[in-house]
Scaffold this motif. Structure first.
Motif, short mmCIF file in Angstrom:
data_model
loop_
_atom_site.label_atom_id
_atom_site.label_comp_id
_atom_site.label_asym_id
_atom_site.label_seq_id
_atom_site.Cartn_x
_atom_site.Cartn_y
_atom_site.Cartn_z
N UNK A 255 0.82 -1.21 0.00
CA UNK A 255 0.00 0.00 0.00
C UNK A 255 0.86 1.26 0.00
N UNK A 256 1.91 1.28 0.79
CA UNK A 256 2.73 2.49 0.88
C UNK A 256 3.47 2.80 -0.42
N UNK A 257 3.70 1.79 -1.27
CA UNK A 257 4.42 2.05 -2.52
C UNK A 257 3.61 2.94 -3.45
N UNK A 258 2.29 2.83 -3.36
CA UNK A 258 1.42 3.68 -4.17
C UNK A 258 1.62 5.15 -3.79
N UNK A 259 1.61 5.44 -2.50
CA UNK A 259 1.81 6.82 -2.04
C UNK A 259 3.22 7.30 -2.31
N UNK B 237 -5.60 11.48 3.68
CA UNK B 237 -4.83 11.80 4.89
C UNK B 237 -3.46 11.14 4.84
N UNK B 238 -3.42 9.90 4.36
CA UNK B 238 -2.13 9.21 4.22
C UNK B 238 -1.26 9.90 3.18
N UNK B 239 -1.85 10.30 2.05
CA UNK B 239 -1.09 10.98 1.01
C UNK B 239 -0.54 12.31 1.52
N UNK B 240 -1.36 13.05 2.27
CA UNK B 240 -0.92 14.34 2.82
C UNK B 240 0.26 14.15 3.77
N UNK B 241 0.23 13.08 4.56
CA UNK B 241 1.34 12.81 5.47
C UNK B 241 2.62 12.49 4.71
N UNK B 242 2.49 11.80 3.58
CA UNK B 242 3.66 11.50 2.76
C UNK B 242 4.23 12.79 2.15
N UNK C 168 3.06 11.03 -12.21
CA UNK C 168 2.01 11.31 -11.22
C UNK C 168 0.71 10.63 -11.61
N UNK C 169 0.43 10.55 -12.90
CA UNK C 169 -0.86 9.99 -13.35
C UNK C 169 -0.93 8.49 -13.08
N UNK C 170 -2.15 8.00 -12.91
CA UNK C 170 -2.41 6.57 -12.78
C UNK C 170 -2.96 6.10 -14.12
N UNK C 171 -2.14 5.46 -14.95
CA UNK C 171 -2.56 5.14 -16.32
C UNK C 171 -3.55 3.99 -16.43
N UNK D 212 -8.25 8.27 -11.23
CA UNK D 212 -7.78 8.19 -9.85
C UNK D 212 -7.85 9.59 -9.23
N UNK D 213 -8.79 9.79 -8.31
CA UNK D 213 -9.01 11.12 -7.74
C UNK D 213 -7.76 11.68 -7.07
N UNK D 214 -7.05 10.86 -6.30
CA UNK D 214 -5.88 11.36 -5.58
C UNK D 214 -4.76 11.73 -6.56
N UNK D 215 -4.52 10.88 -7.53
CA UNK D 215 -3.54 11.18 -8.56
C UNK D 215 -3.92 12.43 -9.34
N UNK D 216 -5.21 12.53 -9.69
CA UNK D 216 -5.66 13.68 -10.48
C UNK D 216 -5.56 14.99 -9.72
N UNK D 217 -5.76 14.94 -8.40
CA UNK D 217 -5.57 16.15 -7.59
C UNK D 217 -4.13 16.64 -7.71
N UNK D 218 -3.18 15.71 -7.65
CA UNK D 218 -1.78 16.11 -7.77
C UNK D 218 -1.46 16.61 -9.18
N UNK D 219 -2.12 16.03 -10.19
CA UNK D 219 -1.95 16.55 -11.56
C UNK D 219 -2.41 17.99 -11.65
N UNK D 220 -3.60 18.25 -11.14
CA UNK D 220 -4.16 19.61 -11.18
C UNK D 220 -3.28 20.57 -10.39
N UNK D 221 -2.88 20.16 -9.19
CA UNK D 221 -2.06 21.04 -8.37
C UNK D 221 -0.71 21.31 -9.01
#
Length: 546
Positions: free
Chosen positions: A179-183, A222-227, A414-417, A421-430
Motif C-alpha cells: 500500500x505504501x508504494x502507491x503513495x 490523509x495518508x497521502x498528505x502525510x507523505x 504522477x498519473x495513474x494510467x 484516480x481522484x488522488x492522482x488527479x488532484x496532484x496533476x491539477x495542483x
C-alpha cells in the motif's frame, strides 16, 4: 474434470441465487442493493479465478458502489493491465450471474471449455473494498468463490478503486507492491515536479479543502498528505467518515447539484474546494467568489487544463508526439470548442463509459480523457515516455528543453494510467496550477461553460431506449430523437441527448443552452418526452417556472 469441479463448489449452497430479474454487467459492473448481492459476489469470485487461469495473470475484484447511496454495493473485475474487464468476459459474467443454481457447474464448465482454460493453472485474485458496512459479508462471499476453484486471494482491505487497479497492473509487470508504494510513487513524482517552482503572489496556494464523501478517499488522502508534508500540499479534511457515505457530499453530489457539499457550507471565498466520490475515482474542484456564488470546475475543466499544459511542455521540449483528448457527449460544448480551437488539440467523442474513453485514449502517444463527472486520467505509450526521458537527459540540448521534458516525465509519473484516480488527479491539477501560479478563478477564466442540466427519468425498462453516435442520437423509441431535436432547436445554443443508465432502470437526460433557466427548461421538456414515450414510472417530470 467435471466431477472434480462439481465437488469443489462446496460453498455454493451458502450463496443461493435470489430473484428472477435479469441483471447485466454494465459500465460499473454489477451494482444494486447490497442485500441482493451475496450470490453475485460468490459467482464473481469463481469467474475471477477462471479469468486469472485464462490470462495467467492476477485479476482484481473491487467491491464498491462508488457514488451510490450507502445501502447499495457492487462489484467489478479488473483485468491484467489494470483495465476494465474484457467485453467478452462481461457477457460471461452476465450469463454466470443469471443462471440457476442447478446449472452453475455446467456453465462454469462451458467457460472452461470455450476459453481453453487449463484448470490446473494457478489462479490469483486481488480483492479490495470501500468503506460500506456491507463490504465485509460481501467480501466473505467473494473469498468463498475464489477458494471453491482453488484460487489464491490477497485481501487489501479498504482501498480506493484506483489503488486496486494499480496493484493488479504493477504485480503483473513483475513489481513488488504494498500500500505504501502507491503513495511513495505519487509523492516522489509530485515533489520532483515542484522542486524548481517557487510560489509567489496571491494566486496559487498549496492548500485544498477536501470533501471525502465520508468514504475511503478521506482515509487515503490523509495518508497521502502525510507523505507529502504541508510545504507541498496542505489538506483540510471534511466529510471524513462521521456521516453517511455520499449523502449530500462527494463529487457526484457537487457535480449534479452544483452546490457546496454538506460540511463545507462556510467555504471561504477563493479557497480550493475538492470533492471525491465514495471510492475515490472521481474528482471535481469548486470555489465561491466574493459574492458567495458557487463555481464548479469539473472533468471537462481538468481535461483542458492538463492537456493544455502537456501540449505546452511538448512544444518547449520540441517533441512532436501525438496528443489527444477523449470526451463523451456529456462534455460541455464550450470545453470541446476551447480544446479544439484555442488549444489546437484533437478531441474524440466516444460512448459513455470509462472503458470506451480509456481504449480510445490508448490510440495516442499521450491521451487525456475525463468524463464531465470528474473520472479520468492521462495514458501514454511506453515509447513516448522513453523519448521524453531521452530528451530530459540529453546534455546536447538546451536547459529549457531538458527542463520541460523532465517536468513532463514527472507529470506522467504522477498519473495513474490504469484508471481514473481522484488522488492522482488532484496532484496533476495542483502541479499545473502551481507551475502556472493560477488560482481557481484564473483556471476558470480560460473559457465560459454553457449552462447545463442533468436529469433522470425512471422507466419500466431502460433497454427500451437505444442510442448510436457515441450516445448522441436516440434510435428507440421511434420518434423520440425528432422530438428532442425540435426542442433543442427552440433554445439558443440548445443541445440535448438521452441515454439508458448503465446501473438502473432509468434514462439520463443532458441539456445545455445559453442560460441556466433555458438549460433547466430544455432538460425538463426532454424528460417529459422520455417519460411519455419510454414508459416512465413514478411521478412525471415538471417544467420549472420561468
Amino acid at each position: 474434470m467435471a466431477l472434480a469441479l462439481t465437488l469443489s463448489l462446496s460453498s455454493k449452497s451458502s450463496h443461493p441465487k435470489i430473484g428472477e430479474k435479469i441483471i447485466q454487467y454494465g459500465t460499473a459492473g454489477f451494482r444494486t442493493l447490497a442485500d441482493d448481492l451475496d450470490f453475485v459476489m460468490y459467482r464473481m469470485g469463481l469467474l475471477a479465478v477462471l479469468r486469472s487461469k485464462s490470462t495467467k495473470a492476477v485479476i482484481g475484484i473491487m467491491i464498491t458502489a462508488s457514488h451510490n447511496p450507502e445501502q447499495d454495493n457492487g462489484v467489478k473485475l479488473v483485468d491484467p493491465h489494470g483495465e476494465m474487464l474484457n467485453q467478452k468476459w462481461e457477457e460471461l459474467a452476465t450469463n454466470l450471474v443469471n443462471v440457476g443454481d442447478e446449472n452453475l457447474e455446467s456453465v462454469l464448465l462451458d467457460i472452461i471449455r470455450s476459453e481453453n482454460i487449463e484448470i490446473s493453472e494457478q489462479g490469483e485474485v486481488f480483492v479490495g473494498r470501500d468503506t460500506r458496512p456491507s463490504g465485509v459479508p460481501l467480501l466473505n462471499a467473494t473469498l468463498d468463490g475464489i477458494q471453491d476453484l482453488q484460487g489464491e486471494s490477497r485481501d487489501f482491505g479498504i482501498v480506493t478503486t484506483p489503488m486496486l487497479h494499480y496493484f493488479v497492473d504493477e504485480t503483473n509487470k513483475g513489481r513488488e507492491i504494498w500500500v505504501s508504494s502507491y503513495f511513495a510513487k505519487l509523492t516522489k513524482a509530485f515533489k520532483n515536479f515542484c522542486k524548481d517552482i517557487s510560489i509567489s503572489g496571491d494566486s496559487y496556494h498549496p492548500k485544498i479543502v477536501f470533501d471525502g464523501a465520508n468514504g475511503v478517499g478521506s482515509i487515503k488522502m490523509e495518508m497521502l498528505a502525510n507523505f507529502l508534508g504541508e510545504e507541498f500540499l496542505e489538506v483540510e479534511l471534511h466529510n471524513a467518515g462521521k456521516g453517511a457515505l455520499n449523502f449530500e457530499c462527494g463529487a457526484d453530489f457537487v457535480k449534479v447539484q452544483q452546490k457546496l457539499p454538506r460540511g463545507l457550507e462556510e467555504l471561504k471565498p477563493g479557497d480550493k474546494g475538492v470533492s471525491v466520490d465514495g471510492d475515490a475515482d472521481r474528482v471535481v474542484y469548486f470555489y465561491v467568489d466574493d459574492n458567495n456564488v458557487f463555481h464548479l470546475l469539473d472533468g471537462d475543466r481538468i481535461a483542458s487544463l492538463v492537456a493544455g499544459y502537456i501540449n505546452e511542455l511538448l512544444q518547449e521540449c520540441k517533441l512532436k508526439l501525438d496528443l489527444g483528448v477523449v470526451q463523451t457527449a456529456y462534455a460541455n460544448g464550450a470545453s470541446t470548442k476551447y480544446i479544439t480551437e484555442s488549444l489546437k488539440i484533437p478531441v474524440d467523442c466516444v460512448s459513455t463509459g470509462v472503458k470506451y474513453l480509456h481504449h480510445k485514449a490508448l490510440e495516442r502517444d499521450i491521451g487525456v480523457y475525463f468524463e464531465a463527472n470528474g473520472h479520468g486520467t492521462v495514458v501514454f505509450k511506453t515509447a513516448a515516455v522513453e523519448l521524453i526521458q531521452k530528451v530530459a537527459n540529453d546534455q546536447s540540448l538546451s536547459s529549457s528543453e531538458r527542463k520541460a521534458a523532465a517536468k513532463l516525465d514527472s507529470l506522467l509519473e504522477i498519473s495513474n494510467p490504469t484508471v481514473g484516480d481522484a488522488l492522482s488527479d488532484i496532484l496533476l491539477v495542483e502541479s499545473v496550477l502551481r507551475s502556472k501560479n493560477w488560482s481557481l478563478k484564473d483556471w476558470e477564466a480560460a473559457y465560459t461553460d454553457l449552462p447545463n442540466r442533468l436529469l433522470k427519468v425512471t422507466v419500466k425498462d431502460k433497454n427500451a431506449v437505444t442510442t448510436v453516435d457515441a450516445g448522441r442520437k436516440c434510435t428507440a423509441p421511434e420518434g423520440l430523437q425528432d422530438e428532442i431535436d425540435k426542442l433543442a432547436q427552440s433554445y439558443p445554443s440548445g443541445r440535448s441527448f438521452v441515454r439508458a443508465s448503465g446501473t438502473e432502470d432509468a434514462v439520463r437526460i443532458y441539456a445545455e443552452s445559453d442560460t441556466q433557466e433555458n438549460a433547466n427548461e430544455l432538460a425538463a421538456k426532454v424528460a417529459i418526452k422520455v417519460y411519455e414515450m419510454a414508459a416512465g414510472v413514478g411521478e412525471a417530470p415538471v417544467i420549472p417556472a420561468m
